[in-house]
Write a protein that holds these residues in place. Structure first.
Motif, mmCIF file in Angstrom:
data_model
loop_
_atom_site.group_PDB
_atom_site.id
_atom_site.type_symbol
_atom_site.label_atom_id
_atom_site.label_comp_id
_atom_site.label_asym_id
_atom_site.label_seq_id
_atom_site.Cartn_x
_atom_site.Cartn_y
_atom_site.Cartn_z
ATOM 1 N N THR A 47 -8.604 15.202 -13.898
ATOM 2 C CA THR A 47 -7.161 15.133 -13.642
ATOM 3 C C THR A 47 -6.675 16.392 -12.942
ATOM 4 N N LEU A 48 -7.130 17.559 -13.439
ATOM 5 C CA LEU A 48 -6.747 18.824 -12.816
ATOM 6 C C LEU A 48 -7.276 18.901 -11.384
ATOM 7 N N SER A 49 -8.513 18.453 -11.155
ATOM 8 C CA SER A 49 -9.099 18.498 -9.817
ATOM 9 C C SER A 49 -8.323 17.617 -8.849
ATOM 10 N N LEU A 88 -10.926 24.705 -4.256
ATOM 11 C CA LEU A 88 -10.855 25.206 -5.628
ATOM 12 C C LEU A 88 -11.218 24.108 -6.612
ATOM 13 N N ALA A 89 -10.739 22.893 -6.376
ATOM 14 C CA ALA A 89 -11.068 21.761 -7.248
ATOM 15 C C ALA A 89 -12.569 21.524 -7.279
ATOM 16 N N SER A 90 -13.206 21.600 -6.108
ATOM 17 C CA SER A 90 -14.652 21.400 -6.030
ATOM 18 C C SER A 90 -15.407 22.517 -6.736
ATOM 19 N N ASP A 91 -14.917 23.744 -6.584
ATOM 20 C CA ASP A 91 -15.569 24.873 -7.228
ATOM 21 C C ASP A 91 -15.529 24.767 -8.747
ATOM 22 N N LEU A 92 -14.445 24.250 -9.292
ATOM 23 C CA LEU A 92 -14.278 24.236 -10.736
ATOM 24 C C LEU A 92 -15.179 23.219 -11.422
ATOM 25 N N ASN A 93 -15.397 22.056 -10.818
ATOM 26 C CA ASN A 93 -16.042 20.977 -11.574
ATOM 27 C C ASN A 93 -17.554 20.938 -11.412
#
Length: 406
Positions: A235-237, A248-253
């Motif tokens: 959801t956050l991504s 940033l979304a890709s880096d986090l997950n």
């Protein structure tokens, strides 16, 4: 009721295997087991203390689920160089109930007196007590310290390993290397709690030396962890991508698989009734991912007095930075979104001081009593079902457990 049925089913399976052992027992079949019957109670009504990867812990009412488990192992020697081993374990898991899983399942080929190869499911040798961390009777403490043992969620791997063992005078030296793929479920404690499925190609090596009363073991392992179904993270991504922060979304997950490294060193000493055990570990992300880098350690000391072993221990885990670089432009994002990302990237920090006593009152049986004083810090430490705002309130947990092997 489900707990009772599960234990009854395992006991029935054990009885069936032993009933057939007469037909197979030509001196090559061995069947053994282990277990713990425990009860624990905490003093918190706002958060629960749990082992790693348990969806339910203990609060301010007694529960048997924290430490209770039951395992059964069978090994059949086919000839002088080939054998097969299967181990099943029933315990409380990430879905909140008691489940049974195959923790070992391999064929072992003895190449010579020093080298052997196993193919199948093996326990990964990333910790000092990896091989017997679920066997309460084999350990002094009630349970491995979560501050260190939660840093690597991978317990076993489907693949192969090679073991080399030799002696250099009085030094017994062992080396082990493995490669495979780990699959399983993990409990995600954020939000209301959820269960995610992971897949992780992995490889690693461990070396150990035993000299008199001392054992030292060092290990290093790497895995490419892929997780696609962490709902809150997805959801956050999606939100980050929608507002222009797709990188940033890709880096986090973990969706595309992220490389994680784990390194540890530990030692035990059993000398003149003095027992010492200590371990230190580092977890490092080798690619950008929300999971924080950590340093963790514990130390335990005990003293054997006849059949009793009183002991004390302390453990701690701290964050060591993040592998994700937040872009400067993200400073203009909504405060709630910035807070969510910052909170996600932080490490769970916690320390525990404990005292206990082990009583070996009968052959193959031991009774333990242990009191843990837990100090959660960042992100409520490893407490679960904590308030949304988090908690740093110390809690106490007292546990009694009967360990046995057969």
């Amino acid at each position: 009721m489900k707990k009772q049925l599960l234990v009854a089913a395992i006991l029935a399976a054990m009885a069936t295997m032993q009933a057939h052992a007469g037909a197979l027992d030509d001196g090559n079949l061995s069947i053994s087991g282990f277990g713990t019957v425990g009860v624990a109670k905490g003093n918190s009504d706002t958060a629960e203390f749990a082992r790693y990867n348990q969806a339910k812990g203990v609060g301010d009412s007694p529960r048997i689920s924290l430490d209770t488990n039951l395992g059964l192992q069978a090994t059949y020697k086919m000839n002088d160089w080939l054998s097969g081993t299967v181990q099943v374990l029933s315990r409380k898991g990430p879905e909140g109930n008691f489940g049974t899983e195959v923790t070992w399942g391999f064929l072992k080929a003895k190449i010579n007196d020093e080298v052997s190869v196993r193919v199948g499911r093996v326990v990964v040798p990333t910790f000092l007590i990896s091989d017997y961390q679920n066997v309460g009777y084999a350990n002094t403490m009630m349970r491995p310290p979560i501050e260190l043992y939660a840093q690597n969620p991978i317990e076993n791997s489907d693949g192969a390993d090679i073991n080399y063992q030799t002696n250099f005078g009085d030094l017994n030296f062992t080396a082990q290397a493995f490669v495979g793929v780990s699959r399983g479920k993990i409990y995600v404690s954020s939000g209301s709690g959820s269960v995610a499925t992971y897949r992780a190609p992995d490889a690693g090596i461990s070396i150990s030396g035993e000299y008199g009363p001392f054992i030292v073991r060092a290990a290093h392992a790497r895995a490419e962890m892929e997780i696609n179904d962490i709902g809150s993270l997805n959801t956050l991504s999606n939100t980050l991508t929608a507002v222009g922060f797709g990188k940033l979304a890709s880096d986090l997950n973990f969706k595309d698989g992220k490389k994680i490294a784990f390194t540890s060193i530990g030692m035990t000493m059993d000398w003149n009734n003095i027992l010492l055990q200590a371990e230190y570990a580092q977890r490092r992300a080798k690619e950008p991912v929300y999971l924080a880098d950590t340093n963790a350690w514990y130390a335990m000391a005990g003293y054997r007095i006849g059949k009793f072993v009183p002991y004390v221990a302390h453990s701690k885990v701290e964050g060591h930075g993040s592998s994700v670089t937040v872009p400067a432009a993200f400073a203009a994002a909504p405060a709630a979104l910035r807070g969510a990302v910052t909170g996600l990237m932080g490490a769970q920090e916690q320390s525990t001081s404990l005292v206990g006593v082990r009583w070996d009152f009968a052959k193959s049986m031991a009774l333990k009593v242990q009191l843990d004083h837990v100090t959660p810090k960042a992100k409520s430490g490893y407490l679960i079902h904590a308030p949304a705002a988090g908690t740093t309130k110390d809690i106490n947990v007292v546990a009694v457990g009967l360990d046995f092997v057969f």
